[in-house]
Design a protein around this motif. Structure first.
Motif, PDB file in Angstrom:
ATOM      1  N   ASP A   1       6.361   3.819 -24.268  1.00 57.26           N
ATOM      2  CA  ASP A   1       6.604   3.625 -22.992  1.00 57.26           C
ATOM      3  C   ASP A   1       8.410   4.570 -22.680  1.00 57.26           C
ATOM      4  N   ILE A   2       9.004   3.750 -23.551  1.00 53.09           N
ATOM      5  CA  ILE A   2      10.966   3.744 -22.987  1.00 53.09           C
ATOM      6  C   ILE A   2      10.737   4.485 -24.420  1.00 53.09           C
ATOM      7  N   LYS A   3      10.243   5.360 -24.996  1.00 51.74           N
ATOM      8  CA  LYS A   3      10.279   6.228 -25.972  1.00 51.74           C
ATOM      9  C   LYS A   3       9.993   7.793 -25.870  1.00 51.74           C
ATOM     10  N   VAL A   4      10.041   8.014 -24.562  1.00 53.23           N
ATOM     11  CA  VAL A   4       9.395   9.376 -23.859  1.00 53.23           C
ATOM     12  C   VAL A   4       9.803  10.167 -22.951  1.00 53.23           C
TER      13      VAL A   4
ATOM     14  N   CYS B   1       9.340  14.588 -17.514  1.00 54.51           N
ATOM     15  CA  CYS B   1       9.265  15.757 -16.375  1.00 54.51           C
ATOM     16  C   CYS B   1       8.991  15.375 -15.551  1.00 54.51           C
ATOM     17  N   ARG B   2      10.297  15.535 -14.691  1.00 50.12           N
ATOM     18  CA  ARG B   2      10.193  15.765 -12.594  1.00 50.12           C
ATOM     19  C   ARG B   2      10.274  16.881 -12.907  1.00 50.12           C
TER      20      ARG B   2
ATOM     21  N   PRO C   1      16.071  12.741 -19.821  1.00 47.10           N
ATOM     22  CA  PRO C   1      15.692  11.742 -22.072  1.00 47.10           C
ATOM     23  C   PRO C   1      15.039  10.545 -22.264  1.00 47.10           C
ATOM     24  N   SER C   2      14.898  10.058 -23.614  1.00 51.16           N
ATOM     25  CA  SER C   2      13.842   8.246 -23.352  1.00 51.16           C
ATOM     26  C   SER C   2      14.886   7.295 -22.991  1.00 51.16           C
ATOM     27  N   ARG C   3      14.330   6.450 -22.721  1.00 51.82           N
ATOM     28  CA  ARG C   3      15.204   5.522 -22.400  1.00 51.82           C
ATOM     29  C   ARG C   3      15.659   4.429 -24.910  1.00 51.82           C
ATOM     30  N   GLU C   4      15.063   4.973 -25.070  1.00 53.25           N
ATOM     31  CA  GLU C   4      15.500   4.339 -26.715  1.00 53.25           C
ATOM     32  C   GLU C   4      14.725   5.661 -26.729  1.00 53.25           C
TER      33      GLU C   4
END
Length: 78
Positions: free
Chosen positions: A38-41, A44-45, A57-60
Protein backbone atom coordinates in the motif's frame (compact mmCIF):
# COMPACT_ATOMS: atom_id res chain seq x y z
CA UNK A 1 6.79 -5.07 -5.62
CA UNK A 2 4.90 -7.49 -3.46
CA UNK A 3 2.34 -9.65 -5.16
CA UNK A 4 -1.23 -10.11 -4.02
CA UNK A 5 -1.70 -13.29 -2.01
CA UNK A 6 -4.95 -14.99 -1.19
CA UNK A 7 -5.91 -14.24 2.39
CA UNK A 8 -5.52 -17.06 4.86
CA UNK A 9 -8.75 -18.35 6.37
CA UNK A 10 -7.54 -18.90 9.92
CA UNK A 11 -10.91 -20.21 11.10
CA UNK A 12 -10.70 -23.01 8.56
CA UNK A 13 -6.97 -23.64 8.91
CA UNK A 14 -6.95 -23.67 12.73
CA UNK A 15 -10.48 -24.54 13.90
CA UNK A 16 -9.59 -24.53 17.60
CA UNK A 17 -8.33 -20.93 17.79
CA UNK A 18 -10.21 -18.31 19.75
CA UNK A 19 -11.75 -15.30 17.98
CA UNK A 20 -9.28 -12.97 19.68
CA UNK A 21 -6.28 -14.82 18.24
CA UNK A 22 -7.87 -14.99 14.78
CA UNK A 23 -8.51 -11.24 14.92
CA UNK A 24 -4.85 -10.59 15.81
CA UNK A 25 -3.66 -12.82 12.95
CA UNK A 26 -5.94 -11.07 10.44
CA UNK A 27 -4.79 -7.63 11.64
CA UNK A 28 -1.18 -8.74 11.34
CA UNK A 29 -1.79 -9.92 7.77
CA UNK A 30 -3.34 -6.55 6.90
CA UNK A 31 -0.38 -4.67 8.41
CA UNK A 32 2.04 -6.75 6.36
CA UNK A 33 0.01 -6.06 3.21
CA UNK A 34 0.13 -2.33 4.00
CA UNK A 35 3.90 -2.36 4.52
CA UNK A 36 4.63 -4.49 1.48
CA UNK A 37 2.25 -2.90 -1.00
CA UNK A 38 0.00 0.00 0.00
CA UNK A 39 2.63 2.60 0.87
CA UNK A 40 4.64 1.83 -2.27
CA UNK A 41 1.84 2.49 -4.77
CA UNK A 42 1.04 5.77 -6.47
CA UNK A 43 -2.54 6.96 -6.15
CA UNK A 44 -4.74 8.72 -8.64
CA UNK A 45 -7.29 11.29 -7.48
CA UNK A 46 -9.99 12.58 -9.82
CA UNK A 47 -11.83 15.79 -9.01
CA UNK A 48 -15.51 15.02 -9.68
CA UNK A 49 -16.35 18.67 -10.34
CA UNK A 50 -13.55 19.73 -12.68
CA UNK A 51 -12.47 16.30 -13.90
CA UNK A 52 -8.84 17.12 -13.11
CA UNK A 53 -6.60 14.13 -12.45
CA UNK A 54 -3.94 14.39 -9.77
CA UNK A 55 -1.30 11.73 -9.20
CA UNK A 56 -0.15 11.29 -5.64
CA UNK A 57 3.34 9.79 -5.28
CA UNK A 58 3.92 6.74 -3.16
CA UNK A 59 4.85 7.30 0.44
CA UNK A 60 7.84 5.01 0.16
CA UNK A 61 10.07 4.07 -2.72
CA UNK A 62 11.22 0.53 -3.21
CA UNK A 63 14.51 -0.32 -4.83
CA UNK A 64 12.65 -2.46 -7.36
CA UNK A 65 10.43 0.43 -8.41
CA UNK A 66 13.41 2.74 -8.81
CA UNK A 67 15.07 0.14 -11.02
CA UNK A 68 11.89 -0.20 -13.07
CA UNK A 69 11.91 3.54 -13.72
CA UNK A 70 15.64 3.49 -14.58
CA UNK A 71 16.50 5.77 -11.71
CA UNK A 72 19.77 5.34 -9.92
CA UNK A 73 20.43 5.93 -6.27
CA UNK A 74 23.39 7.98 -5.17
CA UNK A 75 25.10 4.71 -4.18
CA UNK A 76 25.41 3.76 -7.87
CA UNK A 77 27.62 6.73 -8.67
CA UNK A 78 31.41 6.59 -8.13
Amino acid sequence: MAKYQKKTNYREKYPGLSEEIIEVLEKSDRQMEYLQYDIKVERCRINSVSGAVTYLPSREDSYERLLEENRHSFYDHP
